[in-house]
Enzyme design. Structure first.
Site, mmCIF file in Angstrom:
data_model
loop_
_atom_site.group_PDB
_atom_site.id
_atom_site.type_symbol
_atom_site.label_atom_id
_atom_site.label_comp_id
_atom_site.label_asym_id
_atom_site.label_seq_id
_atom_site.Cartn_x
_atom_site.Cartn_y
_atom_site.Cartn_z
ATOM 1 N N LYS A 132 1.017 -0.633 0.056
ATOM 2 C CA LYS A 132 0.349 -0.120 0.165
ATOM 3 C C LYS A 132 1.096 0.932 0.237
ATOM 4 C CE LYS A 132 -3.675 3.045 1.254
ATOM 5 N NZ LYS A 132 -4.820 3.145 0.177
ATOM 6 N N LYS A 156 -0.812 11.325 5.158
ATOM 7 C CA LYS A 156 -0.668 10.292 6.060
ATOM 8 C C LYS A 156 0.388 8.949 5.257
ATOM 9 C CE LYS A 156 -2.687 7.066 8.043
ATOM 10 N NZ LYS A 156 -4.217 5.956 8.319
HETATM 11 P P1 NAD Z 1 -11.613 7.345 9.383
HETATM 12 O O1 NAD Z 1 -12.030 8.799 10.352
HETATM 13 O O2 NAD Z 1 -13.904 8.336 9.550
HETATM 14 O O3 NAD Z 1 -13.377 6.351 10.782
HETATM 15 C C1 NAD Z 1 -11.995 6.359 11.981
HETATM 16 C C2 NAD Z 1 -13.278 5.370 12.786
HETATM 17 O O4 NAD Z 1 -12.378 4.981 13.603
HETATM 18 C C3 NAD Z 1 -13.862 6.536 13.174
HETATM 19 O O5 NAD Z 1 -15.298 6.594 13.071
HETATM 20 C C4 NAD Z 1 -13.557 6.349 15.070
HETATM 21 O O6 NAD Z 1 -14.557 7.216 15.938
HETATM 22 C C5 NAD Z 1 -12.961 5.474 14.883
HETATM 23 N N1 NAD Z 1 -11.831 4.816 16.518
HETATM 24 C C6 NAD Z 1 -11.045 5.459 16.591
HETATM 25 N N2 NAD Z 1 -10.367 5.346 17.547
HETATM 26 C C7 NAD Z 1 -11.239 3.800 17.838
HETATM 27 C C8 NAD Z 1 -11.601 3.882 18.673
HETATM 28 N N3 NAD Z 1 -10.279 2.821 19.765
HETATM 29 N N4 NAD Z 1 -11.949 2.607 18.303
HETATM 30 C C9 NAD Z 1 -13.028 2.333 17.469
HETATM 31 N N5 NAD Z 1 -13.004 3.548 17.312
HETATM 32 C C10 NAD Z 1 -12.324 4.148 16.559
HETATM 33 O O7 NAD Z 1 -11.548 7.144 8.609
HETATM 34 P P2 NAD Z 1 -11.544 6.779 7.354
HETATM 35 O O8 NAD Z 1 -11.344 7.560 6.067
HETATM 36 O O9 NAD Z 1 -12.779 5.708 7.261
HETATM 37 O O10 NAD Z 1 -9.860 5.318 7.560
HETATM 38 C C11 NAD Z 1 -9.713 4.343 7.973
HETATM 39 C C12 NAD Z 1 -8.905 4.056 7.331
HETATM 40 O O11 NAD Z 1 -8.659 3.592 6.230
HETATM 41 C C13 NAD Z 1 -7.344 4.800 7.211
HETATM 42 O O12 NAD Z 1 -6.237 4.116 7.881
HETATM 43 C C14 NAD Z 1 -7.619 5.750 6.128
HETATM 44 O O13 NAD Z 1 -6.172 6.222 6.095
HETATM 45 C C15 NAD Z 1 -7.436 4.019 5.689
HETATM 46 N N6 NAD Z 1 -8.299 4.614 4.401
HETATM 47 C C16 NAD Z 1 -8.846 5.615 4.298
HETATM 48 C C17 NAD Z 1 -9.404 6.115 2.733
HETATM 49 C C18 NAD Z 1 -10.187 7.323 2.285
HETATM 50 O O14 NAD Z 1 -10.656 7.419 1.134
HETATM 51 N N7 NAD Z 1 -10.946 7.420 4.045
HETATM 52 C C19 NAD Z 1 -8.949 5.229 1.355
HETATM 53 C C20 NAD Z 1 -8.099 3.795 1.432
HETATM 54 C C21 NAD Z 1 -7.279 3.962 3.169
#
Ligand code: NAD
Length: 290
Positions: free
Chosen positions: A162, A237
């Site tokens: 990734k 990130k």
């Molecule tokens: P987001 O911030 O929308 O979601 C993360 C969720 O985790 C939040 O709802 C938060 O409340 C929850 N959370 C945080 N700490 C927690 C805990 N201790 N216990 C339970 N829940 C907890 O982020 P996202 O966009 O959904 O991204 C999630 C992952 O996917 C990240 O690692 C990101 O880099 C990766 N990602 C995101 C995208 C994108 O386009 N958004 C694309 C590829 C990969």
């Protein structure tokens, strides 16, 4: 399957909804109050993980993943799969996998590409690290949440794939944007620039599928005032993770380093926060050499 799903954010919520829609019994947990169609809510991460065949995590970073893993690994049933789909550093992925294996679990790191649109449509690509047994067990879930999964080798290799991919993406997006800005200054029409590059040796996903110039090429965030799409912060990130991995493994990545610094400036010192990562083009077009 009985699935625990921890982290129901922008990505996790639609992924969990697709699993429920496919008939799995999904129990979700998020720190924030979130309701997802077809998913029942647990009060704690532990409660979501207990008795599950597979526990999926979709969390912001490696520290949070480590903290959640420390809570759930002791309560998961032996032989269950711990499937982390977050994008985190390779070291955290390997540390969590090692703890999970010691506890008799089957760990997988399986970060995704495809973004929020891909999560909603069930068309994500998964890059997977872990054992054959774990991969085979999770395969039907990859097929529900995505359209492709690649088994990249042992634990941590999914994250490695990734960040290498996204380092290329960051570098090529910058190269594409600076070339457009140079073309402007040379009096070259943007459409002509696209028509040539997209069919010549400068072509790339950044140019051909996600063209950073508005009104040129297929529809992209550039046509929507650079509303993400893939936010510049998320690119930063991933680039930081690539440089952390390069430091740890003594790899020479000068362009990755430079791309990280440019996105850092764009997000932290300029107006890049909240904009798509392709908004590097309006950044370059405003500037001169000085
Ligand atoms: P987001 O911030 O929308 O979601 C993360 C969720 O985790 C939040 O709802 C938060 O409340 C929850 N959370 C945080 N700490 C927690 C805990 N201790 N216990 C339970 N829940 C907890 O982020 P996202 O966009 O959904 O991204 C999630 C992952 O996917 C990240 O690692 C990101 O880099 C990766 N990602 C995101 C995208 C994108 O386009 N958004 C694309 C590829 C990969």
């Amino acid at each position: 399957m009985k699935i625990g799903f921890i982290g129901l954010g922008n990505m996790g919520a639609p992924m969990a909804a697709n699993l429920a829609k496919a008939g799995h019994n999904v129990t979700g947990y998020d720190m924030a109050t979130v309701t997802v169609d077809g998913v029942s809510n647990a009060r704690t991460a532990k409660e979501a993980a207990e008795g599950a065949d597979v526990v999926i995590t979709m969390l912001p970073n490696g520290d949070i993943l480590r903290a959640v893993a420390a809570q759930i690994i002791p309560v998961m049933r032996k032989g269950a799969v711990l499937l982390d789909c977050s994008t985190v550093d390779v070291e955290s992925a390997r540390a969590v996998a090692s703890d999970a294996e010691t506890a008799g679990l089957l760990p997988l790191d399986a970060p995704v590409s495809g973004g929020i649109g891909g999560a909603a449509a069930g068309t994500l690509t998964f890059m997977v690290g872990g054992s054959d047994e774990a991969y085979t067990t999770a395969l039907p879930l990859f097929e529900t949440m995505g359209q492709k999964s690649v088994h990249c080798g042992p634990s941590g290799n999914g994250q490695a794939a990734k960040i290498c991919n996204n380092m290329i993406l960051g570098v090529t997006m910058i190269a594409t944007c600076e070339a457009f800005a140079l073309a402007d200054k040379l009096g070259l029409d943007r459409q002509a620039m696209f028509d040539v590059v997209s069919t010549s040796s400068g072509y790339s996903w950044s140019m051909n599928a996600y063209c950073p110039a508005p009104g040129i090429g297929p529809k992209s965030p550039a046509d929507n005032d650079y509303i993400p799409g893939f936010a510049a912060e998320l690119m930063l990130k991933d680039l930081r993770l690539s440089q952390q991995a390069a430091d740890a493994s003594d790899a020479d990545t000068p362009l990755g380093q430079q791309a990280t610094e440019l996105y850092r400036r764009f997000v932290e010192d300029e107006d890049g926060a909240g904009r798509d990562f392709s908004a590097m083009l309006p950044r370059f077009e405003k500037r001169g050499r000085g």
